[in-house]
Design an enzyme around this catalytic site. Structure first.
Site, PDB file in Angstrom:
ATOM      1  N   HIS A 498       0.936  -1.234   0.067  1.00  0.00           N
ATOM      2  CA  HIS A 498       0.118   0.048  -0.026  1.00  0.00           C
ATOM      3  C   HIS A 498       1.026   1.290  -0.124  1.00  0.00           C
ATOM      4  O   HIS A 498       0.647   2.136  -0.820  1.00  0.00           O
ATOM      5  CB  HIS A 498      -0.951   0.004   1.245  1.00  0.00           C
ATOM      6  CG  HIS A 498      -1.862   1.339   1.372  1.00  0.00           C
ATOM      7  ND1 HIS A 498      -3.079   1.222   1.001  1.00  0.00           N
ATOM      8  CD2 HIS A 498      -1.430   2.532   1.863  1.00  0.00           C
ATOM      9  CE1 HIS A 498      -3.626   2.292   1.150  1.00  0.00           C
ATOM     10  NE2 HIS A 498      -2.753   3.214   1.824  1.00  0.00           N
ATOM     11  N   GLU A 499       1.867   1.232   0.999  1.00  0.00           N
ATOM     12  CA  GLU A 499       2.723   2.483   1.068  1.00  0.00           C
ATOM     13  C   GLU A 499       3.452   2.671  -0.018  1.00  0.00           C
ATOM     14  O   GLU A 499       3.868   3.898  -0.649  1.00  0.00           O
ATOM     15  CB  GLU A 499       3.686   2.626   2.262  1.00  0.00           C
ATOM     16  CG  GLU A 499       2.597   2.543   3.568  1.00  0.00           C
ATOM     17  CD  GLU A 499       1.803   3.907   3.862  1.00  0.00           C
ATOM     18  OE1 GLU A 499       1.957   4.946   3.214  1.00  0.00           O
ATOM     19  OE2 GLU A 499       0.583   3.781   4.160  1.00  0.00           O
TER      20      GLU A 499
HETATM   21 ZN   LIG Z   1      -2.737   5.203   1.926  1.00  0.00          ZN
END
Ligand SMILES: [Zn+2]
Length: 557
Positions: A498-499
């Site tokens: 995600h990051e």
């Molecule tokens: Zn996010």
């Protein structure tokens, strides 16, 4: 979810950059290291040479420099043009941007008492500086002249958007208010800035101040070996050698709630987390929240909005609180039914064990884990060896290579602010330099909770040169121990992906103007690249690429 963080104070994120040097200390004096572009590989911050004493003078000089730049734009005797007004504004404050990005990056990832204190000292000054720009009527009148009649200007789509964003920022900052309204707004902004900072500082102190020290081995019942080893390490670091320490950082907190058979200890640790800032001590946040809420309402109404939500959402894709509630209510009906169903299943497990109690919040993870083992014969601890941090990161890089042709090369000559930070050069499919990417993955006392992306320098084209970004990911993932590498939970794996999606958003930025660079997009759009990226994490063909057992090398079955 605090997975994403922008370094902003008010509208400052829209302001960046000019390479002129007009004021401040000369080379060698404190602060001067920030005065020019860094003379390091790729212009990365020289963390090995930056000293704490450099920050204050650099901030003060940076504000002074930008004030002079703004005055020059506002008092320009030539008629306003896109170049002499919008671009000049967009390029102002280069020194301030340089020092801010480093300072606030560290304030989130590697802070200490001095940094916290300086941030509090600077907060009203930065708030005032920001208002001095956004409440400058001469400057606004020039922007308004351009905004109100763009015929004949031949603005590109990007130029129009930049101009329009600045125009809206000024309006939303109160430029249309009467003098008394403006004065009140300045005061509100100053207070909000100080209160928000204090809120975060209190939260960090509360997180760090709490320790569950276990000295009786029987109290470790149910905990996996790796979790116990990590707690023993934490105890050693805390000067409690021979004991076990659990805290409120997620890699310590969550496994305890997931596996500990000691219900009263689960309750203790659970409550410690959710009572942070609510302990009637010097770190209490109750009054602060109350003050923030009231100031936000007052500010929104001063600016002509019903609520703070109306004010914020206007600039987001959702547009109105009604739209937000519509979505939430739609999801709510399904989510509630599902949650009730799960709770009933967990209660059944409790009853079957002869546990004579009603399911409480601190039981949820523990029995959910049991249910998972019962239903799917799936034990998260058995999966973790397939998700060694280095392998997961390699998986992320491989996906980025297959999707976008990017390549990643580890660099050892880039200064870092902590030995755990790693640095990569990102190159495009044609081999050209694209970005520098820092990773900082393990919890430390000086780090905020959660995971986020930001940058030490944004992308923009300046004087015909495409300045490439310096992007970083910070997280709080499971640490390696003396005997095992960092082995991630499924949730952590998803967060790494995600990051990295946010990081890609920054790395692939290719705009002309700093004000539109990277993640300078509506907040409810910014989660799109990250969510697309996280969906790749557990695709079977992707798992095959990286999910290998750290000891046997076997691919996840
Ligand atoms: Zn996010």
């Amino acid at each position: 979810m605090n997975r994403f963080l922008l370094i902003t104070f008010g509208c400052m994120a829209l302001l960046a950059c000019n390479n002129s040097q007009k004021s401040g200390p000369t080379t060698g004096e404190p602060g001067s290291i920030f005065f020019t572009e860094f003379d390091t590989p790729f212009g990365t911050p020289p963390f090995d040479r930056i000293e704490f004493a450099d920050y204050r003078p650099a901030f003060l000089a940076g504000m002074k420099e930008q004030t002079a730049e703004i005055e020059a734009i506002a008092n320009n005797t030539e008629a306003p043009t896109f170049e002499n007004t919008i671009v000049a504004l967009d390029n102002s404050g280069r020194l301030l941007s340089r020092v801010s990005r480093v300072f606030f990056g560290l304030k989130s990832a590697e802070t200490n008492d001095s940094i916290q204190a300086l941030a509090e000292e600077l907060s009203p000054l930065l708030s005032e500086h920001n208002d001095n720009i956004y409440l400058n009527e001469k400057l606004f009148n020039r922007i308004k002249t351009i905004h109100d009649d763009t015929t004949g200007l031949n603005l590109t789509t990007e130029q129009y958007r930049l101009m329009d964003e600045y125009y809206k920022s000024f309006v939303r900052s109160g430029i249309m208010l009467q003098e008394t309204g403006k004065e009140r707004l300045r005061e509100i902004n100053k207070q909000l800035s100080a209160l928000t900072l204090k809120f975060g500082n209190n939260l960090l102190k509360e997180t760090n101040n709490y320790q569950l020290v276990i000295d009786n081995e029987a109290d470790l019942a149910g905990l996996p070996e790796g979790v116990i080893a990590a707690a023993a390490n934490a105890a050693k670091a805390a000067g409690e050698e021979g004991k076990w320490v659990f805290g409120l950082q997620k890699p310590s907190w969550l496994p305890f709630l997931q596996y500990s058979q000691k219900r009263e200890l689960r309750e203790k640790l659970y409550k410690a987390m959710y009572m942070r800032g609510d302990n009637d001590n010097e770190n209490d946040n109750k009054k602060i929240i109350n003050d923030i809420v009231n100031l936000r309402i007052e500010k929104a109404q001063l600016l002509g909005y019903d609520t703070h939500a109306d004010f914020v959402l206007e600039e987001n894709m959702a547009k109105t609180p009604e739209n937000v509630y519509k979505l939430l209510n739609e999801v709510w009906a399904y989510a509630l039914a599902q949650a009730k169903k799960e709770a009933a299943e967990l209660q059944k497990l409790i009853d079957a064990e002869g546990g004579n109690f009603k399911l409480a919040s601190w039981d949820w993870w523990y029995y959910a884990e049991k249910l998972r083992q019962q239903k799917y014969a799936l034990n998260e601890e058995e999966l973790k060896p397939y998700f060694k941090m280095e392998n997961v990161r390699e998986g992320v890089f491989t996906v980025a290579n297959k999707l976008y042709g990017l390549n990643f090369k580890k660099l050892d000559n880039i200064p870092v602010y902590h030995p755990e930070v790693e640095v990569y050069e990102v190159t495009d499919a044609d081999g050209s330099h694209l970005a520098i990417f820092y990773t900082d993955y393990f919890p430390r006392p000086g780090k905020n909770a959660g995971a986020w992306m930001s940058s030490f320098r944004g992308q923009q084209v300046l004087d015909g040169k495409n300045i490439r970004p310096l992007v970083y990911n910070v997280g709080n993932f499971t640490r390696p121990t003396e005997t095992t590498p960092s082995l991630l939970t499924l949730d952590e794996v998803e967060t790494v992906f995600h990051e990295f999606g946010h990081a890609l958003h920054g790395m692939l930025s290719n705009v002309t103007y700093a004000g539109l660079s990277g993640t300078s997009v509506p907040r409810d759009f910014v989660e799109l690249p990250s969510q697309i990226m996280e969906h790749w994490a557990f695709q079977p063909e992707v798992l095959k690429l990286y999910a290998r057992h750290y000891q046997t090398g076997e691919v996840i079955p």
